[in-house]
Design a protein around this motif. Sequence first.
Motif, short mmCIF file in Angstrom:
data_model
loop_
_atom_site.label_atom_id
_atom_site.label_comp_id
_atom_site.label_asym_id
_atom_site.label_seq_id
_atom_site.Cartn_x
_atom_site.Cartn_y
_atom_site.Cartn_z
N UNK A 113 0.83 -1.21 0.00
CA UNK A 113 0.00 0.00 0.00
C UNK A 113 0.86 1.26 0.00
N UNK A 114 1.98 1.20 0.72
CA UNK A 114 2.86 2.38 0.82
C UNK A 114 3.71 2.54 -0.44
N UNK A 115 4.29 1.43 -0.93
CA UNK A 115 5.25 1.51 -2.05
C UNK A 115 4.60 1.51 -3.43
N UNK A 116 3.51 0.73 -3.57
CA UNK A 116 2.87 0.54 -4.87
C UNK A 116 3.92 0.24 -5.95
N UNK A 117 4.64 -0.87 -5.80
CA UNK A 117 5.75 -1.17 -6.72
C UNK A 117 5.29 -1.44 -8.15
N UNK A 118 6.11 -1.02 -9.10
CA UNK A 118 5.83 -1.30 -10.52
C UNK A 118 6.22 -2.74 -10.83
N UNK A 119 5.36 -3.42 -11.61
CA UNK A 119 5.63 -4.81 -11.97
C UNK A 119 6.31 -4.93 -13.34
N UNK A 120 6.24 -3.88 -14.13
CA UNK A 120 6.84 -3.92 -15.46
C UNK A 120 8.22 -3.27 -15.45
N UNK A 121 9.01 -3.64 -16.48
CA UNK A 121 10.31 -3.00 -16.65
C UNK A 121 11.44 -3.66 -15.91
N UNK A 122 11.23 -4.86 -15.39
CA UNK A 122 12.27 -5.59 -14.66
C UNK A 122 12.68 -6.83 -15.43
N UNK A 172 18.62 -7.29 -4.27
CA UNK A 172 17.29 -6.76 -4.59
C UNK A 172 17.30 -5.23 -4.52
N UNK A 173 17.99 -4.69 -3.52
CA UNK A 173 18.05 -3.24 -3.37
C UNK A 173 18.72 -2.56 -4.55
N UNK A 174 19.64 -3.27 -5.21
CA UNK A 174 20.32 -2.70 -6.36
C UNK A 174 19.52 -2.79 -7.65
N UNK A 175 18.44 -3.58 -7.65
CA UNK A 175 17.66 -3.77 -8.87
C UNK A 175 16.29 -3.09 -8.84
N UNK A 196 13.88 0.26 -7.12
CA UNK A 196 13.95 1.54 -6.41
C UNK A 196 13.27 1.47 -5.04
N UNK A 197 13.77 2.27 -4.10
CA UNK A 197 13.15 2.34 -2.79
C UNK A 197 13.00 0.98 -2.13
N UNK A 198 11.81 0.76 -1.57
CA UNK A 198 11.52 -0.51 -0.91
C UNK A 198 10.65 -1.40 -1.79
N UNK A 199 10.61 -1.13 -3.11
CA UNK A 199 9.76 -1.92 -4.01
C UNK A 199 10.12 -3.40 -3.99
N UNK A 220 13.02 2.71 11.28
CA UNK A 220 14.05 3.25 12.17
C UNK A 220 15.45 2.94 11.65
N UNK A 221 15.64 1.73 11.12
CA UNK A 221 16.96 1.35 10.60
C UNK A 221 17.31 2.17 9.36
N UNK A 222 16.32 2.44 8.51
CA UNK A 222 16.55 3.24 7.32
C UNK A 222 16.99 4.65 7.72
#
Length: 279
Positions: A44-53, A155-158, A160-163, A211-213
């Motif tokens: 709900x917060x990130x709304x990650x994109x599913x295309x383009x990977x 995963x973080x390198x591929x 954006x954000x927390x997607x 908090x860690x971020x």
Amino acid sequence: MGLVLGGALSVQFGAAVAALLFPRTGVAGAVTLRLTISAVLLLAVCRPRLRGHDRSAWLAVGAFGLALAGMNSLFYQAIERIPLGPAVTLEVLGPLALSVFSARRLASWAWAGLALAGVALLGQGGFDRLNPVGVAFAFGAGAMWAAYIVLSARVGGRFPGADGLALSLTLAALVTLPLGIVDGGAVLLDPPVLALGAALAVLASGLPYTLELLALRRMPTATFAVLMSLGPAVATLAGWLVLRQELTVLECVAIALVIAASIGAVRVNAAAARPPGRR
């Protein structure tokens, strides 16, 4: 520093809340509640994109999701059988081993030896007292934690954000859902159980991740890792306050040795990564 300790307190007290859920939902049910609610919130917060990977990105998400499912499932199986402090102490050996092997320095092996001494001391009270199956689950959770660290970076390198994390958590929730339904059944939908599950998701995932971020933006990674090494001590405190779990003096000394070894290994790693000539 306060942010990191706040995150550690949140994670370990979240684990104590999970232990309170076990009699109602079973272990698998508690795992499913945590992962599913965490995934829904993050989606709900990130709304990650599913295309383009590309294919490698999705393989990384898949591996990371399986690591998350395995780490949570094995750790919760462990804390059902052994006290929270010793469980986290054994689990932290996974990241410690990863740190030692990646540094490849003699000092790192010395710290690894100290950690093994702590584990041997923990066993002096009898791993049968701790329950050997619980010990095995804690070691397995440690191995999954090490995989989590490696795969998190990929995963973080591929993504954006927390997607990437949101997508991996969703996969982890789907993987654990069948066993969770079998274990917990209709109880998982009871309002009081859902409320505890939501508290678990926030305490064990949402709040500590945030908090860690924030902490990583304000302090060096090495300092952050040293503070994270205090996890077994925080877990022992949470187990005592929430679950009324008491440890022997010998077990407390063993936990202290593993904490010291973790901090030492992190410092060696930081020194190895420092450019020549810098202090």
